[in-house]
Design a protein around this motif. Structure first.
Motif, short mmCIF file in Angstrom:
data_model
loop_
_atom_site.label_atom_id
_atom_site.label_comp_id
_atom_site.label_asym_id
_atom_site.label_seq_id
_atom_site.Cartn_x
_atom_site.Cartn_y
_atom_site.Cartn_z
N ARG A 144 0.87 -1.18 0.14
CA ARG A 144 -0.10 0.20 -0.12
C ARG A 144 1.04 1.29 0.10
O ARG A 144 0.50 2.39 -0.76
N TYR A 145 1.96 1.31 0.88
CA TYR A 145 2.93 2.26 1.01
C TYR A 145 3.99 1.91 1.64
O TYR A 145 4.11 0.94 2.34
N SER A 146 5.06 2.49 1.43
CA SER A 146 6.55 2.30 2.23
C SER A 146 6.86 3.63 2.96
O SER A 146 6.80 4.82 2.18
N ILE A 147 7.25 3.65 4.12
CA ILE A 147 7.82 4.88 4.95
C ILE A 147 9.32 4.46 5.09
O ILE A 147 9.66 3.57 5.87
N GLU A 148 10.28 5.48 4.90
CA GLU A 148 11.72 5.37 5.36
C GLU A 148 11.68 5.49 6.95
O GLU A 148 11.14 6.69 7.44
N ALA A 149 12.20 4.81 7.69
CA ALA A 149 12.40 5.09 8.98
C ALA A 149 13.57 5.87 9.46
O ALA A 149 13.85 6.42 10.55
N TYR A 150 14.57 6.15 8.75
CA TYR A 150 15.72 6.85 8.67
C TYR A 150 17.00 6.31 9.90
O TYR A 150 17.09 7.32 10.78
N GLY A 151 16.72 5.08 9.79
CA GLY A 151 17.53 4.46 10.86
C GLY A 151 18.61 3.45 10.37
O GLY A 151 19.16 2.65 11.12
N GLY A 152 18.79 3.54 9.08
CA GLY A 152 19.52 2.45 8.34
C GLY A 152 18.50 1.20 8.31
O GLY A 152 17.43 1.04 8.37
#
Length: 692
Positions: A93-101
């Motif tokens: 449905r969607y993907s979200i970047e966690a910005y933690g590697g």
């Protein structure tokens, strides 16, 4: 039963992918399985473990963890993104970047309001679960090592995080670490190596259980941060833990392929104090056990050997029942083979490419016709099978469905992003393939594809349980109509079955609904009365016009499209009941066909069995011996006649993937050869070893 010339095809080298992660939803009884190629599969445990949905993977997608939040499914992997899946349209449905590697683990709290992700940079990132998405909330106190595993306390007040050489316990309100539990390293040479805490579990009484790369399962007091007991279960790694719902049992999966069970019981009879005691060891896998689920009555495991194993705990189920049988699910519960029965062609579907093969030919010596030959005799080969085309997909998305027209002139496949249609021209010495450049815009979000028997129409199941009908001519295609039913179901259609005369199209979706459309009037003809189990195979008889369906619980129905009611044969079958040995089979029927020379014959198969149902013979009673056809042939003729009944089964197969009847009435039987699946996998990194 009749005699058939059989093409026994053993060159479909389909390779299942290794299982990386699993998550079980106890409310809906759905098991989500993530594989190494990025595909996600949904199994319905309430419906005989049927694989009802498959979301195709893509190149570069590495899923390390799965998590259910209510009825919503999330995954995370080494690409550093969290993905939510659309289980109606079978796509992310969607993907979200966690910005933690890279993300190594995700876990949701018991209320379903927060999602925690353990990241490479040493942070546990908290996301708020909203109605239509997730939203970053905050970071917990950052640590100096990557977060490998996570477990919420059932109250939601604490989070235990497995790291290198330690376990951190966080207060979920303040975000601060309250305890640091140091994990013992191995002995000897291994004492210099860091220990990876691969899995951690937090129980209601604040007991923390960990499994690590030194082969230990350790029991901790989470309130004081002290070690209670250590169990050395293997010389290698303990890769995963799973806890039963009542927290009385814990299972641990190892890189040796073993599963070890611990139970919270008294160590001696009559003693009141309970301890975590090692009670059982299971060996159902040949390689690493990467994923585990502990239900009330069974252990579900998966790993490098690609098999999903359901092992019942016999102290929790009644003996000698279907629930007490060990199940091994190795191959998909869907058809990956398309057959052009008029042209003698086969289309094999792999995740990232398609293969088109031409069947071989036997020496057609009229002096020795097939009927005079003995059963099982091999015919001399005049021409060997030939691979004609290998079609590689463009882009990163894997193939979710494909189809080959009966005449062999059209080929189509779909990914999550697009549909492709090709025109084929095949002669004895020349092969050409031409892509149809302009497709109707209605061909999107496709779950299944099939062609009409005259190869003039393409049917594509689309969103909201609808079917798009496309007309084909020599070089082009044109949108005709979208078929819709009135039930309101939004679940995907997983079966499309057109009739031979081109009048009917039967569809089945994962809401257990079967709808039949009139293709001449382009509208709904009727809906088959709803049954509680999902259809696994549906087909329309070319002579009687009756619809035959087989369901995940092995029940068989015949429905008259003219009378819009169940046939008398179907009613008799339900009154008498199917034979117990038929109902005890643990693999679903995936294909139904009919013998044009004998309208009373219904042919169907699962992974291990081929069966012809002769409707002119009496049904087998419960006490009747349900003979295999090979055994029945060896009996004396008088006894064979006495034992004769409608179900003629042959179990002389292993990994039977497809059975098709060609225009010349020869059978094409596609089998997966018996091989060591793991030995054929590319050399993977068996477990992640980190540089210090």
């Amino acid at each position: 039963m009749g005699e058939f010339k059989v093409h026994r095809v053993r060159f479909f080298d389909y390779m299942p992918s290794a299982i990386r992660s699993m998550a079980f939803n106890s409310h809906t009884e759905r098991l989500a399985v993530a594989r190494a190629d990025g595909a996600v599969e949904i199994f319905n445990f309430a419906d005989n473990y049927f694989q009802e949905k498959v979301i195709a993977g893509r190149d570069g997608r590495s899923i390390e963890a799965l998590c259910w939040v209510g009825c919503r499914l999330f995954s995370a992997g080494l690409d550093g993104e969290i993905t939510e899946y659309d289980l109606e349209n079978l796509r992310p449905r969607y993907s979200i970047e966690a910005y933690g590697g890279p993300i190594w683990t995700i876990s949701g709290n018991s209320e379903g309001t927060l999602l925690a992700a353990g990241c490479e940079d040493g942070t546990v990132k908290m996301f708020e679960v909203l109605e239509d998405r997730i939203q970053f909330q905050r970071n917990l106190s950052r640590q100096k090592g990557r977060i490998i595993s996570l477990s919420w306390h059932p109250s939601g007040a604490q989070i235990a995080a497995g790291m290198m050489d330690m376990i951190r316990i966080f207060d979920s309100e303040t975000g601060h670490a309250t305890h640091r539990l140091l994990v013992d390293r191995g002995v000897g040479a291994s004492k210099s190596r860091e220990v990876v805490v691969w899995s951690v579990a937090c129980l209601n009484d604040h007991t923390i259980i960990s499994g690590d790369s030194a082969g230990k399962v350790q029991i901790w007091d989470g309130l004081t941060g002290t070690l209670i007991r250590t169990h050395l279960v293997t010389k290698w790694d303990v890769l995963v833990l799973a806890v039963s719902q009542d927290e009385s049992s814990v299972i641990a999966g190892t890189s040796e392929g073993t599963i070890v069970q611990f139970q919270f019981i008294s160590s001696t009879v009559g003693q009141q104090d309970k301890l975590w005691v090692r009670t059982r060891t299971f060996k159902n896998h040949s390689h690493d056990v990467r994923a585990l689920v502990h239900t009330d009555s069974a252990v579900i495991s998966g790993g490098m050997d690609t098999q999903l194993v359901v092992r019942p705990l016999l102290d929790k189920v009644e003996k000698n029942t279907q629930e007490s049988a060990l199940r091994k699910i190795a191959f998909p519960h869907r058809n990956l083979v398309s057959c052009a029965k008029k042209a003698g062609l086969l289309l094999f579907q792999f995740p990232d490419h398609l293969e088109l093969w031409r069947l071989g030919e036997s020496d057609r010596n009229e002096t020795f016709p097939v009927k005079t030959r003995t059963p099982g005799e091999s015919l001399p080969v005049k021409r060997k099978p030939e691979k004609l085309i290998q079609l590689k997909t463009k882009g990163e998305d894997h193939i979710c469905c494909s189809a080959l027209s009966p005449c062999g002139s059209w080929l189509s496949y779909a990914t999550v992003a697009a549909v492709r249609l090709y025109r084929l021209q095949i002669s004895s010495n020349n092969i050409s393939i031409q892509k149809v450049s302009k497709l109707p815009r209605e061909l999107k979000s496709v779950h299944q594809l099939c062609f009409s028997s005259d190869s003039c129409r393409l049917f594509a199941s689309s969103s909201f349980s609808s079917v798009v009908v496309v007309a084909l001519d020599q070089t082009d295609c044109k949108y005709l109509h979208t078929l819709k039913h009135k039930s309101g179901s939004r679940q995907p259609i997983h079966i499309l079955s057109p009739s031979e005369d081109g009048q009917w199209l039967a569809t089945a979706n994962t809401d257990c609904e079967i709808h039949v459309f009139n293709l001449r009037k382009m509208k709904l003809h009727c809906s088959v009365p709803a049954y509680s189990s999902c259809p696994t195979a549906v087909s329309i008889h070319p002579t009687t016009g009756n619809l035959v369906s087989v369901h995940a619980d092995q029940q068989i129905f015949e429905f008259s499209l003219k009378q819009k009611e169940y046939s008398e044969w179907s009613r008799q079958l339900q009154r008498q009941g199917l034979h117990p040995l038929w109902l005890q089979r643990d693999t679903p029927v995936t294909s139904i066909a009919f013998n044009p020379n004998n309208p009373a014959h219904i042919m169907l198969h699962d992974v291990f069995m081929f069966c012809i149902i002769d409707q002119s013979l009496p049904l087998p009673e419960a006490k009747t011996k349900f003979y295999n056809q090979m055994i029945l042939r060896s009996l004396p003729e008088p006894q064979r006649l006495r034992e004769s009944h409608a179900f003629k089964t042959c179990k002389n197969f292993q990994h039977l993937l497809s059975v098709n009847l060609l225009e010349d009435l020869s059978l094409v039987v596609v089998e997966r050869p018996l091989v060591d699946i793991v030995a054929q996998l590319p050399a993977p990194v068996r477990q992640k070893k980190f540089a210090t």
